[in-house]
Write an enzyme that holds these catalytic residues in place. Structure first.
Site, PDB file in Angstrom:
ATOM      1  N   LYS A 148      -7.038   0.852  -6.510  1.00 48.16           N
ATOM      2  CA  LYS A 148      -7.144  -0.525  -7.021  1.00 48.16           C
ATOM      3  C   LYS A 148      -5.769  -1.052  -7.400  1.00 48.16           C
ATOM      4  O   LYS A 148      -5.401  -2.173  -7.058  1.00 48.16           O
ATOM      5  CB  LYS A 148      -8.055  -0.612  -8.258  1.00 48.16           C
ATOM      6  CG  LYS A 148      -9.517  -0.418  -8.050  1.00 48.16           C
ATOM      7  CD  LYS A 148     -10.222  -1.549  -7.346  1.00 48.16           C
ATOM      8  CE  LYS A 148     -10.201  -1.363  -5.854  1.00 48.16           C
ATOM      9  NZ  LYS A 148     -11.214  -0.597  -5.239  1.00 48.16           N
TER      10      LYS A 148
ATOM     11  N   GLU B 299      -3.551  -1.726  -4.312  1.00 51.43           N
ATOM     12  CA  GLU B 299      -4.052  -2.836  -3.486  1.00 51.43           C
ATOM     13  C   GLU B 299      -3.660  -4.196  -4.034  1.00 51.43           C
ATOM     14  O   GLU B 299      -3.247  -5.074  -3.291  1.00 51.43           O
ATOM     15  CB  GLU B 299      -5.594  -2.819  -3.460  1.00 51.43           C
ATOM     16  CG  GLU B 299      -6.226  -1.989  -2.405  1.00 51.43           C
ATOM     17  CD  GLU B 299      -7.741  -2.165  -2.402  1.00 51.43           C
ATOM     18  OE1 GLU B 299      -8.394  -1.858  -3.423  1.00 51.43           O
ATOM     19  OE2 GLU B 299      -8.267  -2.611  -1.382  1.00 51.43           O
TER      20      GLU B 299
ATOM     21  N   TRP C 118      -6.400 -11.852  11.707  1.00 55.52           N
ATOM     22  CA  TRP C 118      -5.713 -10.825  10.933  1.00 55.52           C
ATOM     23  C   TRP C 118      -4.959  -9.991  11.964  1.00 55.52           C
ATOM     24  O   TRP C 118      -5.561  -9.332  12.799  1.00 55.52           O
ATOM     25  CB  TRP C 118      -6.744  -9.983  10.182  1.00 55.52           C
ATOM     26  CG  TRP C 118      -6.181  -8.985   9.237  1.00 55.52           C
ATOM     27  CD1 TRP C 118      -5.741  -9.205   7.959  1.00 55.52           C
ATOM     28  CD2 TRP C 118      -6.032  -7.570   9.466  1.00 55.52           C
ATOM     29  NE1 TRP C 118      -5.331  -8.028   7.392  1.00 55.52           N
ATOM     30  CE2 TRP C 118      -5.495  -7.010   8.292  1.00 55.52           C
ATOM     31  CE3 TRP C 118      -6.307  -6.725  10.544  1.00 55.52           C
ATOM     32  CZ2 TRP C 118      -5.220  -5.657   8.147  1.00 55.52           C
ATOM     33  CZ3 TRP C 118      -6.026  -5.368  10.415  1.00 55.52           C
ATOM     34  CH2 TRP C 118      -5.497  -4.856   9.237  1.00 55.52           C
TER      35      TRP C 118
ATOM     36  N   CYS D 124     -10.460 -10.574  11.060  1.00 62.05           N
ATOM     37  CA  CYS D 124     -10.711 -11.791  11.841  1.00 62.05           C
ATOM     38  C   CYS D 124     -12.119 -12.330  11.649  1.00 62.05           C
ATOM     39  O   CYS D 124     -13.065 -11.578  11.473  1.00 62.05           O
ATOM     40  CB  CYS D 124     -10.517 -11.489  13.319  1.00 62.05           C
ATOM     41  SG  CYS D 124      -8.920 -10.797  13.704  1.00 62.05           S
TER      42      CYS D 124
ATOM     43  N   HIS E 113       2.182  21.833  -9.600  1.00 64.78           N
ATOM     44  CA  HIS E 113       2.497  22.298  -8.238  1.00 64.78           C
ATOM     45  C   HIS E 113       3.351  21.293  -7.486  1.00 64.78           C
ATOM     46  O   HIS E 113       3.452  21.359  -6.259  1.00 64.78           O
ATOM     47  CB  HIS E 113       1.196  22.593  -7.479  1.00 64.78           C
ATOM     48  CG  HIS E 113       0.375  23.651  -8.137  1.00 64.78           C
ATOM     49  ND1 HIS E 113       0.763  24.975  -8.186  1.00 64.78           N
ATOM     50  CD2 HIS E 113      -0.780  23.577  -8.841  1.00 64.78           C
ATOM     51  CE1 HIS E 113      -0.130  25.680  -8.867  1.00 64.78           C
ATOM     52  NE2 HIS E 113      -1.075  24.843  -9.284  1.00 64.78           N
TER      53      HIS E 113
ATOM     54  N   ARG F 150     -12.398 -12.621   3.886  1.00 60.61           N
ATOM     55  CA  ARG F 150     -12.253 -11.416   4.714  1.00 60.61           C
ATOM     56  C   ARG F 150     -10.799 -11.025   4.915  1.00 60.61           C
ATOM     57  O   ARG F 150     -10.507  -9.912   5.342  1.00 60.61           O
ATOM     58  CB  ARG F 150     -12.896 -11.651   6.083  1.00 60.61           C
ATOM     59  CG  ARG F 150     -14.403 -11.785   6.030  1.00 60.61           C
ATOM     60  CD  ARG F 150     -14.944 -12.370   7.308  1.00 60.61           C
ATOM     61  NE  ARG F 150     -14.755 -11.487   8.438  1.00 60.61           N
ATOM     62  CZ  ARG F 150     -15.747 -10.820   9.034  1.00 60.61           C
ATOM     63  NH1 ARG F 150     -16.967 -10.946   8.610  1.00 60.61           N
ATOM     64  NH2 ARG F 150     -15.508 -10.049  10.069  1.00 60.61           N
TER      65      ARG F 150
ATOM     66  N   GLU G  84      -9.632   6.338  -7.093  1.00 57.58           N
ATOM     67  CA  GLU G  84     -10.095   4.955  -6.956  1.00 57.58           C
ATOM     68  C   GLU G  84      -9.262   4.022  -7.850  1.00 57.58           C
ATOM     69  O   GLU G  84      -8.899   2.910  -7.447  1.00 57.58           O
ATOM     70  CB  GLU G  84     -11.592   4.882  -7.305  1.00 57.58           C
ATOM     71  CG  GLU G  84     -12.192   3.489  -7.382  1.00 57.58           C
ATOM     72  CD  GLU G  84     -12.106   2.685  -6.087  1.00 57.58           C
ATOM     73  OE1 GLU G  84     -11.804   3.258  -5.037  1.00 57.58           O
ATOM     74  OE2 GLU G  84     -12.334   1.462  -6.146  1.00 57.58           O
TER      75      GLU G  84
ATOM     76  N   LYS H 212     -11.029  -7.765   4.027  1.00 59.19           N
ATOM     77  CA  LYS H 212     -12.232  -7.313   3.324  1.00 59.19           C
ATOM     78  C   LYS H 212     -13.071  -6.399   4.192  1.00 59.19           C
ATOM     79  O   LYS H 212     -13.622  -5.416   3.732  1.00 59.19           O
ATOM     80  CB  LYS H 212     -13.049  -8.543   2.896  1.00 59.19           C
ATOM     81  CG  LYS H 212     -14.305  -8.203   2.116  1.00 59.19           C
ATOM     82  CD  LYS H 212     -13.960  -7.621   0.759  1.00 59.19           C
ATOM     83  CE  LYS H 212     -15.167  -7.165  -0.021  1.00 59.19           C
ATOM     84  NZ  LYS H 212     -14.768  -6.233  -1.107  1.00 59.19           N
TER      85      LYS H 212
ATOM     86  N   ASN I 131     -12.729 -11.265  18.199  1.00 61.82           N
ATOM     87  CA  ASN I 131     -12.554 -10.209  17.188  1.00 61.82           C
ATOM     88  C   ASN I 131     -12.616  -8.878  17.914  1.00 61.82           C
ATOM     89  O   ASN I 131     -13.461  -8.690  18.788  1.00 61.82           O
ATOM     90  CB  ASN I 131     -13.690 -10.243  16.154  1.00 61.82           C
ATOM     91  CG  ASN I 131     -13.527 -11.382  15.183  1.00 61.82           C
ATOM     92  OD1 ASN I 131     -12.580 -12.150  15.262  1.00 61.82           O
ATOM     93  ND2 ASN I 131     -14.469 -11.493  14.254  1.00 61.82           N
ATOM     94  N   GLY I 132     -11.757  -7.938  17.521  1.00 69.69           N
ATOM     95  CA  GLY I 132     -11.767  -6.621  18.157  1.00 69.69           C
ATOM     96  C   GLY I 132     -10.446  -6.344  18.839  1.00 69.69           C
ATOM     97  O   GLY I 132      -9.452  -7.049  18.609  1.00 69.69           O
TER      98      GLY I 132
HETATM   99  C1  AGP Z   1     -11.511  -1.259  -1.350  1.00 71.05           C
HETATM  100  O1  AGP Z   1     -10.937  -1.834  -2.472  1.00 71.05           O
HETATM  101  C2  AGP Z   1     -10.909  -1.544  -0.078  1.00 71.05           C
HETATM  102  N1  AGP Z   1     -10.640  -2.892   0.114  1.00 71.05           N
HETATM  103  C3  AGP Z   1     -11.279  -0.718   1.112  1.00 71.05           C
HETATM  104  O2  AGP Z   1     -10.790   0.560   0.858  1.00 71.05           O
HETATM  105  C4  AGP Z   1     -12.762  -0.601   1.549  1.00 71.05           C
HETATM  106  O3  AGP Z   1     -13.470   0.103   0.588  1.00 71.05           O
HETATM  107  C5  AGP Z   1     -12.833   0.077   2.906  1.00 71.05           C
HETATM  108  O4  AGP Z   1     -12.201  -0.720   3.865  1.00 71.05           O
HETATM  109  C6  AGP Z   1     -14.241   0.393   3.336  1.00 71.05           C
HETATM  110  O5  AGP Z   1     -15.005  -0.762   3.475  1.00 71.05           O
HETATM  111  P1  AGP Z   1     -16.575  -0.699   3.564  1.00 71.05           P
HETATM  112  O6  AGP Z   1     -17.090  -0.144   2.279  1.00 71.05           O
HETATM  113  O7  AGP Z   1     -16.986  -2.126   3.783  1.00 71.05           O
HETATM  114  O8  AGP Z   1     -16.937   0.183   4.724  1.00 71.05           O
END
Ligand code: AGP
Length: 611
Positions: free
Chosen positions: A488, A491, A73, A2, A507, A27, A484, A606, A98-99
């Site tokens: 990616k 996502e 959001w 948000c 395993h 965001r 990682e 974001k 927000n929150g």
């Molecule tokens: C990464 O591609 C993500 N969008 C997500 O995992 C992100 O890294 C995570 O939400 C942590 O965010 P920050 O680094 O702003 O704390």
């Protein structure tokens, strides 16, 4: 996640509110809305599901000089117009929030008894009814907000306007970031300073418990005791240049290619002739590092993956290092050894779980706290003893790329500073440090070389676009790099991707191998290469298709079952940074083929400012 924008001015603020919301689009959100007090002193409310452009389309006939706007959001209640913010009560008061309000069920029950009708499924609606209720009992807007926030459990960043006091904007913050932007005979609020780039460079950060009374020419702030307080006026360095695509098709692609510059800037001023400097970590860094015997790192998502790579470096250098996901750390008991430095990593500096973990850590006896962050104005930075910035520049794509590699570089510098205390007096560097420092200096060029693999990766990506599942393999510090890479891909392409330490294959996950499950592996030329090769043979023997990013001297070659892309030989300590690049490019090009919304993938935000 948000976003909030608000304004009080002597001109029509609709263009500012819409522009601010557009600037917060990165965001992640699912609906948008705004409310202004119009020239007839009525609240004009407009909301729509989808992009801010849709909201703009229904605001052509609206104008007003005081108002609040929001991108939502969804947390409580699905994405729908009635759940979008602002929420209003009796057409008198409008609130953006927000929150999360945790006692919303109790308040809702009470307000239903008082006769308030509910038009949404959100937790936010109780806030606006509560403010309205207090105003109906005779309070002014400021008093009503002050009284209401005392009745809320949970987290909030609030913007509030009322037609009864049309020249007033109230802001309140507890747990969710909120800033006041200062203009010339006009003032603003925003959850993120980037929303206000064209209208304000000067800003103040509200602290938890603060409530601000804002008019076009005044700002008064009250802390949680009700006392009037001053907050420091800061100058924002954000500019529009950082938010332009500059010829790239997506922010993610731009940010992948910006890694050469981002890493150059992250290293700038931090390396001596043959050593890593400590002062960039803060004035008291030397004293704090002298006391540090071990490290605890807390982060989420990609930042957690960076921490997991760093664990291998710290322990290689003889420094005990424990790494944990913030949302898990928060809800268990801890044994804290004397001399433990608590490190948080966050691109945004606003991730709620990481922030809450830091607050909890401060009560547990850690020696000190250090934050590795990309956003100077963020909450995490303000709450930490030491901070070192990753100078990645603004990252807009939801999938983190340049923030990750700059975090890695920063963590390696931290590990080297602490290593000095393991090998000697803590002040003098040795030949190994000098060698790593030289490698760091050449890192930007090595990243350029890795980016040159892009054409081959485009060809490789065609083998993934019609697949539903993938497996990523790595060993040692490259296991978190595989994690990682998988993050990616899932996502932005929505392909199910799982990462395994390659030694774990037999395993369980070997059962999944068939020709519809591409297996991606990272194979640097390190002490685990031969072990990894055996693991890859286990995949080949079961008819699996392999896609391997391998050191040019690894001896791995392409054949009918295996596609090998050769990566220029690289020093073991910086190899994780280099091997990240082809995995980012692979995800990007697979997503491009699939036609997904690469910069704003579905369901994601974001900056994750809710639990
Ligand atoms: C990464 O591609 C993500 N969008 C997500 O995992 C992100 O890294 C995570 O939400 C942590 O965010 P920050 O680094 O702003 O704390």
């Amino acid at each position: 996640m948000c976003g909030i924008v608000g304004a009080v001015a002597n001109r029509d603020i609709i263009p500012t509110l819409i522009d601010g919301l557009k600037r917060l689009e990165y965001r992640g959100y699912d609906s948008a809305g705004l409310a202004v007090v119009d020239s007839h002193n009525e609240l004009d409310l407009r909301r729509s599901v989808g992009r801010v452009a849709s909201l703009e389309g229904i605001c052509e006939s609206v104008s007003g000089m005081t108002g609040v706007a929001h991108t939502r959001w969804a947390t409580h209640g699905r994405p729908a117009e009635n759940n979008a913010h602002p929420h209003t009560s009796s057409s008198q008061v409008a609130v953006v929030h927000n929150g999360i309000i945790e006692n919303h069920n109790e308040l809702r029950a009470l307000q239903k008894e008082q006769g308030f009708p509910f038009s949404s499924e959100t937790d936010t609606e109780v806030i606006v009814h509560q403010i309205d209720w207090h105003m109906q009992k005779g309070m002014g807007l400021l008093e009503a907000v002050k009284t209401t926030v005392k009745e809320l459990d949970g987290a909030y960043g609030l913007g509030v306007v009322s037609k009864q006091e049309p020249d007033l904007l109230i802001a309140a913050r507890s747990g969710s970031p909120l800033l006041i932007g200062l203009g010339d005979s006009e003032n603003f609020i925003a959850s993120d300073m980037s929303a206000l780039i064209p209208v304000s460079q000067k800003y103040m950060v509200l602290e938890d418990g603060d409530i601000a009374k804002i008019t076009s020419d005044s700002v008064e702030i009250f802390d949680q005791t009700g006392a009037a307080v001053e907050r420091e006026v800061l100058i924002s360095t954000l500019s529009d240049e950082e938010t332009e695509l500059g010829g790239f098709s997506h922010y993610m692609k731009k940010e992948i290619h910006e890694q050469t510059r981002a890493i150059t800037e992250t290293l700038e001023g931090r390396l001596g002739a043959d050593s890593v400097l400590e002062l960039p970590f803060g004035d008291s860094a030397r004293e704090i590092f002298d006391k540090t015997k071990e490290i605890k790192i807390i982060a989420c998502g990609t930042s957690y993956n960076a921490a997991s790579v760093a664990r291998y470096w710290f322990e290689e250098f003889g420094i005990k290092c424990d790494v944990e996901i913030a949302s898990e750390y928060r809800y268990r008991k801890h044994v804290v050894n004397e001399g433990t430095l608590f490190v948080t990593i966050s691109q945004s500096g606003e991730t709620l779980d990481t922030m809450a973990a830091l607050e909890m850590a401060k009560t547990l006896g850690y020696t000190n706290t250090l934050c590795i962050c990309n956003v100077p104005e963020s909450s995490l930075v303000r709450a930490s003893d030491l901070t070192i910035f990753t100078h990645a520049g603004r990252e807009i794509g939801v999938a983190s790329t340049k923030a990750f590699t700059t975090q890695l570089v920063t963590l390696l510098m931290l590990a080297i500073c602490l290593r000095r205390r393991r090998i000697g007096d803590g002040r003098t560097s040795d030949s190994m440090e000098a060698e790593i420092v030289q490698e760091l200096r050449t890192l930007p060029q090595q990243i350029e070389n890795a980016l040159d693999l892009e054409d081959d990766i485009i060809a490789m990506s065609k083998h993934f676009a019609d697949k539903h599942h993938t497996l990523f393999l790595g060993r040692g510090a490259h296991y978190p790099i595989a994690v990682e890479g998988a993050l990616k891909l899932k996502e932005i392409s929505y392909i199910h991707a799982e990462a395994y330490a390659a030694g774990e294959l037999k395993h369980g996950p070997l059962a999944l191998i068939d020709e519809d499950m591409p297996v991606v592996a990272v194979a640097p030329n390190d002490e685990l290469l031969e072990k990894l090769k055996s693991n890859l043979e286990e995949v080949r023997a079961r008819g699996g298709k392999l896609y391997v990013f391998a050191d040019a001297n690894s001896g791995l070659e392409s054949d009918d079952e295996t596609m090998v892309l050769k990566v220029a030989p690289v020093n073991n300590y910086i190899a994780p940074v280099i091997y990240t690049i082809p995995l980012q490019l692979l995800s990007y090009h697979v997503a491009l083929l699939k036609g997904t919304d690469i910069d704003k993938p579905r369901n994601l935000a974001k900056s994750v400012t809710v639990e």
